[in-house]
Design an enzyme around this catalytic site. Structure first.
Site, mmCIF file in Angstrom:
data_model
loop_
_atom_site.group_PDB
_atom_site.id
_atom_site.type_symbol
_atom_site.label_atom_id
_atom_site.label_comp_id
_atom_site.label_asym_id
_atom_site.label_seq_id
_atom_site.Cartn_x
_atom_site.Cartn_y
_atom_site.Cartn_z
ATOM 1 N N GLU A 103 31.997 1.701 12.972
ATOM 2 C CA GLU A 103 31.506 3.241 13.361
ATOM 3 C C GLU A 103 30.442 3.016 14.474
ATOM 4 O O GLU A 103 29.866 2.158 14.487
ATOM 5 C CB GLU A 103 30.959 4.051 12.213
ATOM 6 C CG GLU A 103 31.671 4.082 11.065
ATOM 7 C CD GLU A 103 30.736 4.632 10.119
ATOM 8 O OE1 GLU A 103 31.324 4.866 9.006
ATOM 9 O OE2 GLU A 103 29.546 4.750 10.388
ATOM 10 N N CYS A 117 24.521 4.559 18.959
ATOM 11 C CA CYS A 117 24.254 3.747 17.600
ATOM 12 C C CYS A 117 25.625 2.766 17.694
ATOM 13 O O CYS A 117 26.486 3.349 17.433
ATOM 14 C CB CYS A 117 23.897 4.672 16.608
ATOM 15 S SG CYS A 117 23.600 3.687 15.111
ATOM 16 N N CYS A 124 28.828 -4.919 5.428
ATOM 17 C CA CYS A 124 27.454 -5.512 5.287
ATOM 18 C C CYS A 124 27.135 -6.530 4.306
ATOM 19 O O CYS A 124 27.447 -6.006 3.171
ATOM 20 C CB CYS A 124 26.240 -4.581 5.740
ATOM 21 S SG CYS A 124 24.683 -5.236 5.804
ATOM 22 N N CYS A 131 22.504 2.389 1.315
ATOM 23 C CA CYS A 131 23.364 2.640 2.247
ATOM 24 C C CYS A 131 24.996 2.562 2.127
ATOM 25 O O CYS A 131 25.317 1.466 1.175
ATOM 26 C CB CYS A 131 22.898 1.282 3.195
ATOM 27 S SG CYS A 131 23.952 1.043 4.683
ATOM 28 N N CYS A 348 24.950 5.481 8.488
ATOM 29 C CA CYS A 348 25.453 4.085 8.667
ATOM 30 C C CYS A 348 26.542 4.081 7.439
ATOM 31 O O CYS A 348 26.306 4.333 6.271
ATOM 32 C CB CYS A 348 24.320 3.205 8.229
ATOM 33 S SG CYS A 348 25.049 1.513 8.299
HETATM 34 N N1 SAH Z 1 21.248 -3.697 9.071
HETATM 35 C C1 SAH Z 1 20.213 -3.140 9.961
HETATM 36 C C2 SAH Z 1 20.761 -1.888 10.433
HETATM 37 C C3 SAH Z 1 21.104 -0.820 9.545
HETATM 38 S S1 SAH Z 1 21.453 0.773 9.843
HETATM 39 C C4 SAH Z 1 19.174 -2.752 9.352
HETATM 40 O O1 SAH Z 1 18.896 -2.780 8.005
HETATM 41 O O2 SAH Z 1 17.863 -2.460 9.813
HETATM 42 C C5 SAH Z 1 19.962 1.282 10.704
HETATM 43 C C6 SAH Z 1 19.001 2.002 9.585
HETATM 44 O O3 SAH Z 1 19.510 3.101 8.791
HETATM 45 C C7 SAH Z 1 18.261 0.985 8.821
HETATM 46 O O4 SAH Z 1 16.919 1.447 8.341
HETATM 47 C C8 SAH Z 1 18.873 1.639 7.385
HETATM 48 O O5 SAH Z 1 18.130 1.023 6.225
HETATM 49 C C9 SAH Z 1 19.253 2.933 7.511
HETATM 50 N N2 SAH Z 1 20.083 3.733 6.693
HETATM 51 C C10 SAH Z 1 20.980 3.082 6.103
HETATM 52 N N3 SAH Z 1 21.739 4.277 5.269
HETATM 53 C C11 SAH Z 1 21.167 5.455 5.249
HETATM 54 C C12 SAH Z 1 21.253 6.592 5.113
HETATM 55 N N4 SAH Z 1 22.242 6.852 4.311
HETATM 56 N N5 SAH Z 1 20.176 7.494 5.322
HETATM 57 C C13 SAH Z 1 19.183 7.180 6.301
HETATM 58 N N6 SAH Z 1 19.102 6.067 6.765
HETATM 59 C C14 SAH Z 1 20.073 5.099 6.367
#
Ligand code: SAH
Length: 362
Positions: A103, A117, A124, A131, A348
C-alpha cells in the site's frame, strides 16, 4: 565497490524485470549508448512518463522493441485506489510483478503539502500488536524501484494537476531498516537531481528501532529525517506490544538515538500511538517526558486507527489532550497527528487486510 548512481540502480532493475541480467547486458542487447539510457531514466523518473511508448524523443523502432520484450517503467500496478470522502487522502493498493501487494497513501494537506507514505516490504517481520501489517507477517523485501514506483504513481497523479509531492515518509508496510540497502537505494532514486529530485530533508524514515541500522544511518551523512516508533515509556509495556523491544531495550534504543544526534545534530521524531489503557495513563506521560529530556527530541502522538482483529482500542480525544499537556508542561516538544483517511482504512496494512480475502478468493 562504489555505490551505484540512481540511474544505474533504475536501469539495472528495469532491465532485470524484462529478462536481462543487468543494465549493461540490456544496453548491449539494444545497442544503447549512455545518453539513451539517460533518456529512458529521465523520462521515467523526472518527466514521469507512463510508458516507454510515450517517450517520443526515442526512435519508434526502439520503443517498439523495448515494449515487445516487456520493458516497462512501472514495477507496481494499482489494483485498488480509494479516495476518502474529504478527498484529502488517496490510498492505493499496488500489485508487484509476483502478485504480492503493498500500500501507499497520498495525504493532501489543503494544497500546501502533499505527503506520500510508501511501503518498503510486503508484510513485516516485527509483529507489533497494534499493527495490521505486523499481524499479517512477513512476505518479502521490496526492490528499490518497487519502493520508488509507489511515489512515482502519486507524482504522476499530482503532476496531471500541476502539483507535486512535497514529502515522502517510509511509514507504509514493512520495516525500512530491515530492508536497509534497498531503502537507501530508493532514497537515492527519490533524491537524484537528474531524476525525481526530492530533497533529503523532505524524506522521513520510520523504524521500529533496529539499533545497528540506526548507527549505520547516522553514518550515511544525509539529511533524511529519522522517526522512531517508541510507543511506550517502559520496557514492560513496550515489550508487551512490540516484540523488537526484547532484542533492543529502551535503554539501548535511547543510547543509539544519542549517538545518532551526536553524529548528525539532527532532530529525532518519536512516534507514540495511543492505546487505550495500555500506554496512555498520566504516569506513562511522565515516564515518557523523563525519557525525552535530551535536546532535539520531538514526540508525535498518534491517535490509534483500530484494526479489525486487534484486541487494542484507541484512546479517547480527551485523554490524548491530557497526555500531550503533561509532555508540554515538562517542556517536551510534541504534536498530535491529525488522523487522515480513517474512512478508507488508511493506517498501515489496513487496506490490504481488508481486500486480502477477496483478492485471494479470485
Ligand atoms: N516499521 C516502521 C514503519 C511502520 S508504519 C515503524 O515501525 O516505524 C509507521 C507508523 O505507524 C509506526 O509508528 C507504526 O507503529 C504506526 N502504526 C501502525 N499501525 C497503526 C495503527 N493501526 N494506527 C496508528 N498507527 C499505526
Amino acid at each position: 565497490m562504489a555505490a551505484r548512481t540512481a540511474q544505474e540502480i533504475w536501469i539495472d532493475e528495469t532491465a532485470r524485470r524484462c529478462g536481462h541480467p543487468g543494465g549493461a547486458a540490456f544496453a548491449a542487447a539494444h545497442g544503447l549508448k549512455n545518453y539513451r539510457l539517460a533518456q529512458l531514466y529521465r523520462a521515467a523518473a523526472k518527466e514521469l512518463a507512463q510508458s516507454v511508448d510515450a517517450v517520443t524523443t526515442l526512435p519508434k523502432e526502439l520503443r517498439a522493441a523495448l515494449t515487445a520484450e516487456g520493458f516497462r517503467f512501472d514495477s507496481v500496478e494499482p489494483v485498488v485506489v480509494q479516495h476518502s470522502q474529504d478527498k484529502q487522502t488517496i490510498k492505493g493498493l499496488f500489485r508487484l510483478r509476483d502478485g504480492n501487494e503493498v500500500e501507499a497513501v497520498l495525504m493532501q494537506h489543503f494544497g500546501e503539502r502533499n505527503t506520500v507514505c510508501i511501503s518498503s516490504q510486503a508484510g513485516c517481520a516485527y509483529a507489533c500488536a497494534f499493527c495490521a501489517t505486523g499481524q499479517a507477517g512477513f512476505t518479502r523485501h521490496l526492490a528499490p524501484t518497487e519502493i520508488f514506483d509507489q511515489a512515482r504513481y502519486f507524482a504522476r497523479f499530482l503532476h496531471a494537476q500541476g502539483r507535486k509531492i512535497t514529502n515522502i515518509v517510509f511509514m507504509g508496510m514493512g520495516e525500512p531498516f530491515h530492508n536497509y540497502d534497498a531503502v537507501m537505494d530508493a532514497v537515492r532514486l527519490l533524491n537524484d537531481a537528474h531524476g525525481f529530485g526530492l530533497g533529503h530533508r523532505h524524506i522521513t524514515i520510520s523504524t521500529v528501532g533496529i539499533v545497528p541500522q540506526i548507527d549505520a544511518f547516522a553514518d550515511e551523512g544525509i539529511q533524511v529525517n529519522l522517526a522512531i516508533s517508541l510507543h511506550a515509556p517502559t520496557d514492560a509495556i513496550r515489550s508487551s506490544i512490540m516484540p523488537v523491544n526484547r532484542k533492543w531495550s529502551i535503554d539501548e534504543l535511547m543510547a543509539a538515538c544519542r549517538r545518532y544526534i551526536a553524529k548528525t545534530n539532527r532532530k529525532i521524531f518519536f512516534e507514540y500511538v495511543m492505546l487505550d489503557g495500555v500506554n496512555d495513563r498520566p504516569a506513562d506521560a511522565r515516564a515518557l517526558a523523563a525519557l525525552m529530556r535530551g535536546p532535539l527530541y520531538h514526540v508525535n502522538i498518534i491517535p490509534y486507527n483500530a484494526t479489525p482483529d486487534a484486541k487494542l482500542g484507541p484512546t479517547g480525544d480527551e485523554r490524548i489532550r491530557a497526555f500531550a499537556a503533561i509532555l508540554e508542561a515538562s517542556g517536551v516538544p510534541c504534536t498530535v497527528r491529525t488522523p487522515m483517511g480513517r474512512d478508507i482504512a488508511a493506517a498501515c496494512g489496513q487496506l490490504q487486510a481488508e481486500t486480502q480475502p477477496r483478492a485471494k478468493a479470485v
